[in-house]
Every structure is written in C-alpha cells, then in structure tokens.
Design a protein around this motif. Structure first.
Motif, PDB file in Angstrom:
ATOM      1  N   ARG A 155      43.118  31.937  41.550  1.00 45.78           N
ATOM      2  CA  ARG A 155      44.520  31.964  41.958  1.00 45.78           C
ATOM      3  C   ARG A 155      45.100  33.313  41.578  1.00 45.78           C
ATOM      4  O   ARG A 155      44.934  33.777  40.457  1.00 45.78           O
ATOM      5  N   ILE A 156      45.763  33.943  42.540  1.00 46.77           N
ATOM      6  CA  ILE A 156      46.372  35.243  42.311  1.00 46.77           C
ATOM      7  C   ILE A 156      47.872  35.101  42.501  1.00 46.77           C
ATOM      8  O   ILE A 156      48.329  34.375  43.379  1.00 46.77           O
ATOM      9  N   THR A 157      48.646  35.775  41.637  1.00 49.53           N
ATOM     10  CA  THR A 157      50.103  35.640  41.651  1.00 49.53           C
ATOM     11  C   THR A 157      50.756  37.015  41.651  1.00 49.53           C
ATOM     12  O   THR A 157      50.462  37.847  40.785  1.00 49.53           O
ATOM     13  N   PHE A 158      51.653  37.236  42.623  1.00 45.59           N
ATOM     14  CA  PHE A 158      52.475  38.430  42.685  1.00 45.59           C
ATOM     15  C   PHE A 158      53.937  38.002  42.804  1.00 45.59           C
ATOM     16  O   PHE A 158      54.285  37.231  43.698  1.00 45.59           O
ATOM     17  N   ALA A 159      54.765  38.487  41.905  1.00 42.36           N
ATOM     18  CA  ALA A 159      56.212  38.234  41.947  1.00 42.36           C
ATOM     19  C   ALA A 159      56.531  36.751  42.107  1.00 42.36           C
ATOM     20  O   ALA A 159      57.400  36.361  42.891  1.00 42.36           O
ATOM     21  N   GLY A 160      55.798  35.910  41.378  1.00 40.56           N
ATOM     22  CA  GLY A 160      56.057  34.486  41.407  1.00 40.56           C
ATOM     23  C   GLY A 160      55.463  33.742  42.583  1.00 40.56           C
ATOM     24  O   GLY A 160      55.581  32.512  42.671  1.00 40.56           O
ATOM     25  N   VAL A 161      54.811  34.444  43.501  1.00 40.22           N
ATOM     26  CA  VAL A 161      54.179  33.818  44.664  1.00 40.22           C
ATOM     27  C   VAL A 161      52.679  33.741  44.414  1.00 40.22           C
ATOM     28  O   VAL A 161      52.025  34.764  44.212  1.00 40.22           O
ATOM     29  N   SER A 162      52.117  32.524  44.429  1.00 37.40           N
ATOM     30  CA  SER A 162      50.693  32.324  44.118  1.00 37.40           C
ATOM     31  C   SER A 162      49.935  31.886  45.355  1.00 37.40           C
ATOM     32  O   SER A 162      50.489  31.256  46.269  1.00 37.40           O
ATOM     33  N   GLU A 163      48.664  32.224  45.360  1.00 34.82           N
ATOM     34  CA  GLU A 163      47.785  31.818  46.453  1.00 34.82           C
ATOM     35  C   GLU A 163      46.397  31.553  45.894  1.00 34.82           C
ATOM     36  O   GLU A 163      45.882  32.341  45.095  1.00 34.82           O
ATOM     37  N   ALA A 164      45.793  30.436  46.297  1.00 38.33           N
ATOM     38  CA  ALA A 164      44.473  30.046  45.803  1.00 38.33           C
ATOM     39  C   ALA A 164      43.379  30.566  46.722  1.00 38.33           C
ATOM     40  O   ALA A 164      43.617  30.845  47.902  1.00 38.33           O
ATOM     41  N   ALA A 165      42.171  30.696  46.168  1.00 38.09           N
ATOM     42  CA  ALA A 165      41.035  31.181  46.954  1.00 38.09           C
ATOM     43  C   ALA A 165      39.774  30.430  46.567  1.00 38.09           C
ATOM     44  O   ALA A 165      39.590  30.037  45.409  1.00 38.09           O
ATOM     45  N   LEU A 166      38.912  30.258  47.534  1.00 42.02           N
ATOM     46  CA  LEU A 166      37.560  29.761  47.322  1.00 42.02           C
ATOM     47  C   LEU A 166      36.618  30.941  47.450  1.00 42.02           C
ATOM     48  O   LEU A 166      36.638  31.660  48.456  1.00 42.02           O
ATOM     49  N   ASN A 167      35.783  31.156  46.427  1.00 38.61           N
ATOM     50  CA  ASN A 167      34.864  32.289  46.391  1.00 38.61           C
ATOM     51  C   ASN A 167      33.423  31.787  46.403  1.00 38.61           C
ATOM     52  O   ASN A 167      33.048  30.961  45.563  1.00 38.61           O
ATOM     53  N   LEU A 168      32.628  32.279  47.347  1.00 39.10           N
ATOM     54  CA  LEU A 168      31.227  31.889  47.469  1.00 39.10           C
ATOM     55  C   LEU A 168      30.361  33.141  47.497  1.00 39.10           C
ATOM     56  O   LEU A 168      30.763  34.173  48.056  1.00 39.10           O
ATOM     57  N   SER A 169      29.167  33.059  46.911  1.00 41.03           N
ATOM     58  CA  SER A 169      28.289  34.226  46.871  1.00 41.03           C
ATOM     59  C   SER A 169      26.831  33.809  46.905  1.00 41.03           C
ATOM     60  O   SER A 169      26.465  32.702  46.504  1.00 41.03           O
ATOM     61  N   ALA A 170      26.005  34.731  47.401  1.00 43.14           N
ATOM     62  CA  ALA A 170      24.549  34.569  47.384  1.00 43.14           C
ATOM     63  C   ALA A 170      23.940  35.944  47.174  1.00 43.14           C
ATOM     64  O   ALA A 170      24.348  36.917  47.816  1.00 43.14           O
ATOM     65  N   ALA A 171      22.994  36.049  46.251  1.00 41.71           N
ATOM     66  CA  ALA A 171      22.355  37.333  45.952  1.00 41.71           C
ATOM     67  C   ALA A 171      20.857  37.145  45.796  1.00 41.71           C
ATOM     68  O   ALA A 171      20.401  36.140  45.243  1.00 41.71           O
ATOM     69  N   PHE A 172      20.117  38.118  46.292  1.00 44.80           N
ATOM     70  CA  PHE A 172      18.660  38.107  46.162  1.00 44.80           C
ATOM     71  C   PHE A 172      18.262  39.203  45.178  1.00 44.80           C
ATOM     72  O   PHE A 172      18.572  40.380  45.378  1.00 44.80           O
ATOM     73  N   HIS A 173      17.576  38.809  44.101  1.00 45.26           N
ATOM     74  CA  HIS A 173      17.157  39.752  43.066  1.00 45.26           C
ATOM     75  C   HIS A 173      15.804  40.347  43.443  1.00 45.26           C
ATOM     76  O   HIS A 173      14.769  39.689  43.363  1.00 45.26           O
ATOM     77  N   ILE A 174      15.839  41.604  43.866  1.00 42.79           N
ATOM     78  CA  ILE A 174      14.623  42.301  44.260  1.00 42.79           C
ATOM     79  C   ILE A 174      13.753  42.580  43.041  1.00 42.79           C
ATOM     80  O   ILE A 174      12.526  42.515  43.104  1.00 42.79           O
ATOM     81  N   SER A 175      14.385  42.896  41.929  1.00 42.43           N
ATOM     82  CA  SER A 175      13.684  43.173  40.683  1.00 42.43           C
ATOM     83  C   SER A 175      14.608  42.805  39.528  1.00 42.43           C
ATOM     84  O   SER A 175      15.691  42.256  39.729  1.00 42.43           O
ATOM     85  N   ASN A 176      14.187  43.130  38.305  1.00 40.96           N
ATOM     86  CA  ASN A 176      15.037  42.863  37.151  1.00 40.96           C
ATOM     87  C   ASN A 176      16.335  43.671  37.187  1.00 40.96           C
ATOM     88  O   ASN A 176      17.313  43.293  36.538  1.00 40.96           O
ATOM     89  N   HIS A 177      16.335  44.769  37.923  1.00 43.64           N
ATOM     90  CA  HIS A 177      17.494  45.658  37.941  1.00 43.64           C
ATOM     91  C   HIS A 177      18.252  45.683  39.261  1.00 43.64           C
ATOM     92  O   HIS A 177      19.445  45.990  39.259  1.00 43.64           O
TER      93      HIS A 177
END
Length: 201
Positions: A155-177
C-alpha cells in the motif's frame, strides 16, 4: 560421423549449471521498466494523464541484508514517453527498511516500510511531485533450486490518498550470482512491469 558430432559439441559454448540452496537477499538489479498510468487519478502517480499510454525506461534496485534478518532496500526509476501528441516523464524514488524471516531455506516471509517520492510531467501540463510512504508484506519461494517465485501486497500513500497493489514475480537463477526475472505490480489505477537482471553478492 561420430567424430563430426563430437567435434561440433566441443565447439558449442558451455554454461555451468548451479543450484542455489537458499534465497539471496543482498542483490543489485538493473531493469527495463514499463509503467502504465491510468487516465483517472492514481495514488501511484498522483496525476491524471490526458490519455492512456505506456512509459518505458530503466530502474536500479538494490537490497542489502544488514544481519540475519534486517535489510535495507532502494529503487530509482526513470521512465518516459516521447513522440506522438503527448510526451511524458515519470520518476520514482523508494528507500526502505525491512525484516525477513526464513520459514525454510526455500521459503522467506518479509515486511518492509519505505519512503516514497515521485515526479510526473506531461508536455501539456505542469509537473507534479509527491512524497509519502509505503508498506509491503509478502513471501519468496525457491522452487527446484533454480526458480524463484514471489508474491506480496503493498500500500502506497501520498497526501492521505492510499492505493493497494498486488506484486508478483518470477526469477530464474542462472548461477549463484546471476538471475533474470519478471516482476509486475498492479495498483488500482496503474501498473508497472520490470524485466530484471540481478547480481547476488
């Protein structure tokens, strides 16, 4: 024929295959970012774009684990649209602190609080700058030692106005780094998508 196949295989580049055993938290990322603001007022941009369009640019993201659980994180984002009837620019800065907890080596839950600021400018209007805060909680999952999935609510809030978000991610680890990933955050009136390359320390 067998000698030809063998010789061809020796000429092909080989890439080491590494499986990671736990989720990395000290990371630096470079991302291609696409932002889609809504034509209605949005807490994400705190502005009303004159038309629906996409902005494209880059983001720099970093996370540093301070001890076993506490971390700091930051994001600097710059996107723009040029050409056509409307030119636009959007910039965002996010600085936060958080806490993570390992349920297993392959499952981490986390929460964080952040300072948020952004800047939005269209060619046909005055610029708008906003300052506020964000809250986020979620989980990261390591699947089959190479694939990472993540989900969180924020949830992010600016000047008393808030808005919710759904965050999704997928990552492929090629190596340890090294890893590559796709990240999407969808607010009620805006969304942004990252295609990231990440280096883990």
């Amino acid at each position: 024929m067998k000698k030809l196949i063998l010789a061809s295989s020796l000429l092909l580049p080989t890439f080491p295959v590494h499986a990671i055993e736990s989720l990395p938290w000290t990371q630096a990322s470079l991302a291609y970012t696409r932002v889609t603001p809504s034509i209605s007022d949005s807490a994400y941009t705190k502005a009303t774009p004159s038309a629906s369009y996409n902005l494209h640019g880059v983001s720099f993201i970093g996370t540093n684990l301070l001890d076993e659980n506490a971390f700091v994180t930051g994001r600097l984002e710059s996107t723009s649209k040029t050409g056509g009837a409307t030119a636009a620019e959007f910039m965002r800065l996010s600085l936060g602190v958080g806490y993570r907890q390992s349920i297993l080596d392959t499952i981490n839950i986390f929460g964080k609080a952040s300072y948020e600021s952004n800047y939005f400018k269209e060619s046909s209007s005055e610029s708008i700058s906003n300052y506020g805060y964000g809250l986020e909680g979620g989980a990261r999952f390591l699947i089959a030692q190479r694939l990472e999935l993540g989900a969180s609510l924020s949830r992010i809030t600016f000047a008393g106005v808030s808005e919710a978000a759904l965050n999704l991610s997928a990552a492929f680890h090629i190596s340890n780094h090294h890893s590559i990933g796709l990240f999407n955050s969808r607010y009620e009136d805006a969304s942004y998508t990252d295609l990231r390359w990440t280096y883990s320390f």
